[in-house]
Structures are given as C-alpha cells and as structure tokens.
Design a protein around this motif. Structure first.
Motif, PDB file in Angstrom:
ATOM      1  N   GLY A 265      66.689  39.481  85.107  1.00  0.00           N
ATOM      2  CA  GLY A 265      66.208  39.987  83.834  1.00  0.00           C
ATOM      3  C   GLY A 265      66.350  38.955  82.736  1.00  0.00           C
ATOM      4  N   GLU A 266      65.415  38.953  81.807  1.00  0.00           N
ATOM      5  CA  GLU A 266      65.445  37.987  80.703  1.00  0.00           C
ATOM      6  C   GLU A 266      66.733  38.100  79.894  1.00  0.00           C
ATOM      7  OE1 GLU A 266      63.268  35.639  79.975  1.00  0.00           O
ATOM      8  OE2 GLU A 266      61.704  36.135  81.423  1.00  0.00           O
ATOM      9  N   HIS A 267      67.251  39.319  79.765  1.00  0.00           N
ATOM     10  CA  HIS A 267      68.447  39.532  78.951  1.00  0.00           C
ATOM     11  C   HIS A 267      69.652  38.759  79.473  1.00  0.00           C
ATOM     12  CE1 HIS A 267      68.779  42.405  82.292  1.00  0.00           C
ATOM     13  NE2 HIS A 267      70.086  42.347  82.111  1.00  0.00           N
ATOM     14  N   ALA A 268      69.683  38.536  80.774  1.00  0.00           N
ATOM     15  CA  ALA A 268      70.843  37.864  81.373  1.00  0.00           C
ATOM     16  C   ALA A 268      70.977  36.418  80.921  1.00  0.00           C
ATOM     17  CB  ALA A 268      70.746  37.922  82.898  1.00  0.00           C
ATOM     18  N   PHE A 269      69.888  35.851  80.398  1.00  0.00           N
ATOM     19  CA  PHE A 269      69.899  34.450  79.997  1.00  0.00           C
ATOM     20  C   PHE A 269      70.005  34.267  78.479  1.00  0.00           C
ATOM     21  CE2 PHE A 269      68.116  34.504  84.196  1.00  0.00           C
ATOM     22  CZ  PHE A 269      68.615  33.348  84.793  1.00  0.00           C
ATOM     23  N   VAL A 270      70.134  35.353  77.750  1.00  0.00           N
ATOM     24  CA  VAL A 270      70.248  35.255  76.294  1.00  0.00           C
ATOM     25  C   VAL A 270      71.612  34.702  75.904  1.00  0.00           C
ATOM     26  CG1 VAL A 270      70.231  36.528  74.126  1.00  0.00           C
ATOM     27  CG2 VAL A 270      68.583  37.113  75.920  1.00  0.00           C
ATOM     28  N   SER A 271      72.666  35.350  76.337  1.00  0.00           N
ATOM     29  CA  SER A 271      74.040  34.862  76.153  1.00  0.00           C
ATOM     30  C   SER A 271      74.742  35.018  77.493  1.00  0.00           C
ATOM     31  CB  SER A 271      74.768  35.645  75.066  1.00  0.00           C
ATOM     32  OG  SER A 271      74.149  35.472  73.809  1.00  0.00           O
ATOM     33  N   PRO A 272      74.411  34.168  78.441  1.00  0.00           N
ATOM     34  CA  PRO A 272      74.878  34.362  79.815  1.00  0.00           C
ATOM     35  C   PRO A 272      76.400  34.312  79.940  1.00  0.00           C
ATOM     36  CG  PRO A 272      73.914  32.177  79.570  1.00  0.00           C
ATOM     37  CD  PRO A 272      73.606  32.930  78.306  1.00  0.00           C
ATOM     38  N   ALA A 273      76.909  35.178  80.797  1.00  0.00           N
ATOM     39  CA  ALA A 273      78.339  35.204  81.075  1.00  0.00           C
ATOM     40  C   ALA A 273      78.683  34.272  82.226  1.00  0.00           C
ATOM     41  CB  ALA A 273      78.765  36.632  81.410  1.00  0.00           C
ATOM     42  N   PHE A 274      77.729  33.441  82.594  1.00  0.00           N
ATOM     43  CA  PHE A 274      77.910  32.505  83.703  1.00  0.00           C
ATOM     44  C   PHE A 274      77.265  31.179  83.330  1.00  0.00           C
ATOM     45  CE2 PHE A 274      74.460  35.557  84.321  1.00  0.00           C
ATOM     46  CZ  PHE A 274      73.351  34.728  84.288  1.00  0.00           C
ATOM     47  N   GLU A 275      77.684  30.127  84.018  1.00  0.00           N
ATOM     48  CA  GLU A 275      77.108  28.805  83.784  1.00  0.00           C
ATOM     49  C   GLU A 275      75.697  28.763  84.373  1.00  0.00           C
ATOM     50  OE1 GLU A 275      78.773  26.084  82.367  1.00  0.00           O
ATOM     51  OE2 GLU A 275      80.851  26.102  83.046  1.00  0.00           O
TER      52      GLU A 275
END
Length: 248
Positions: A197-207
């Motif tokens: 999902g696009e949202h996962a890359f907005v402020s990702p909790a992963f590198e």
C-alpha cells in the motif's frame, strides 16, 4: 572505480520497471548495450528511452517458445552477450495462508520467479560461454532467508532462485561464466507499493532501498572487478537478518 563495462552487452528481464529498469539505465550509463525483455510493451518502451541503442523484446518469460525467440534474436542483434540479469518477478498472493492459496496461484509465482530464469538461462548460456568474462545475476530477495506472514509462495520461490544460482555456478565451474544473486529487503518499487500500500511508504517503520541502490550491487557483480565472486548472494537488508531476537 572503472567497472570495465564499456563496450560490453547485457540482457535484462523484467526491464519495464523497478529494479529491472534501474539496472538497465545503470548499465547503459556505464557504456553497456542492453537488451530489454518484459511483457509490458508500454513500460518497456519507457525504459528503452533511457538506454542508447537498446534492443527491445516484448516477451512472457514463462513461455518457452517466446523466450527462445527473444533470446536468440537479442543475442544476434547485440552481437553476443556478456551478462544476463534476471529481474522478472511477481509477488503472488500476499496475506494468504497455505490453505487459502490455489495451486494456480502457487504455480504462477514459481513460473515467473524461478522457471522464467531457468528458461532464459538455458537459452542464453551458449552465448555466455563465448564471452571472455561472463556474469549472471539473479534478483532474489531477503525473503529467501527470512519470512513474513502470508508470503509462502514468494519466499519459497526466492529461496529456490538462490539455490538455482548456486547450483548453476557449480555446473559452470571452470568456465568464464560466474553466477551470483542479489537479495534485497524492501525496495520502493511499484510491486512493493502494490503489496504494502502507498501509505506504508509515507513514513515507513522499516528501512527502504531504492531500485538504484540494488542496481549498484548488480553492476559490481556484472563487472570484471568482481571476478572472484561466484556462487554467492549479496544480502542487502541493512543487517536485519544478523540481529538476534534475544531481548538484551
């Protein structure tokens, strides 16, 4: 560093987007003439615009007849091939447990991710053997070594791809053809955004890596500079798999 790639040739599958596109552009920037293979004609044309004098072939890597024609005509037009980079891949069903996955979906993942590489390499190996310094790079994933819930087909296929590369390097021992794999963690590609999902890359909790990050590893493995590297995998995961789960 001079990668000594100017004037060489390479064939890239999955070249229409993501890591395949980034690799094609990076190789072209080093003076490599590339053959671009993918089933998406429109996106493939876009990739080709960033490569001088590219050979373009619209092909489904799971179709043996299409692969045979695409590889043979590409090699002929390039005048030989020094490197092959297999980037074609799909994620398949994500978030599904084994009992929820159909045989069709399971087979589809292996058809693209593993059998596709097999078909391409089986056709192109004679041309690679004719090169004085040939290299094969298979794009695997850290999912070959660690797993996330609901990704069994993808993880199993990437593990198979790692072992395919290792086995092929043994089969080709004593020749001038090297075989390695690159196994990145999450890369910001259209496929990853579709899965997470696009949202996962907005402020990702992963590198997160870029396709260009991964392409830089591919370039090194393709280059004669890495002539001693064979039958191994570059695991680019920010050290995640090295960490202990022990709460200390």
């Amino acid at each position: 560093m001079d990668l000594q790639l100017t004037g060489t040739t390479a064939l890239i599958t999955g070249a229409a987007s993501g890591i395949g596109r980034a690799t094609a552009h990076a190789l072209a920037a080093e003076g490599v003439r590339v053959a671009l293979l993918d089933r998406d004609a429109v996106a493939l044309a876009e990739t080709a615009r960033g490569c001088d004098d590219a050979v373009v072939r619209v092909v489904d890597v799971t179709d043996e007849t299409q692969v045979a024609l695409a590889v043979s005509t590409s090699v002929e037009e390039l005048g030989g091939v020094d490197a092959v980079v297999c980037c074609a891949g799909i994620s398949g069903p994500v978030g599904s447990t084994i009992e929820q996955i159909s045989l069709h979906d399971w087979n589809a993942v292996f058809a693209v991710n593993v059998t596709g590489a097999f078909l391409v390499l089986a056709q192109v190996l004679p041309a690679l053997r004719a090169s004085p310094s040939a290299s094969v790079v298979l794009l695997a994933s850290d999912s070959a070594f660690v797993s996330s819930p609901g990704m069994a087909p993808y993880c199993a296929s990437k593990a198979a791809l790692v072992q395919l590369g290792r086995s092929l390097s043994v089969d080709l021992a004593g020749t001038d053809v090297r075989v390695n794999t690159v196994a990145p963690s999450i890369v910001d590609t259209p496929m990853s955004r579709g899965d997470l999902g696009e949202h996962a890359f907005v402020s990702p909790a992963f590198e997160v890596q870029t396709p260009e990050d991964v392409a830089s590893h591919v370039l090194y493995l393709v280059s004669p500079r890495s002539r001693a590297i064979n039958g191994t995998t570059i695991l680019s995961d920010f050290g995640y798999s090295a960490r202990s789960g022990f709460p200390a």
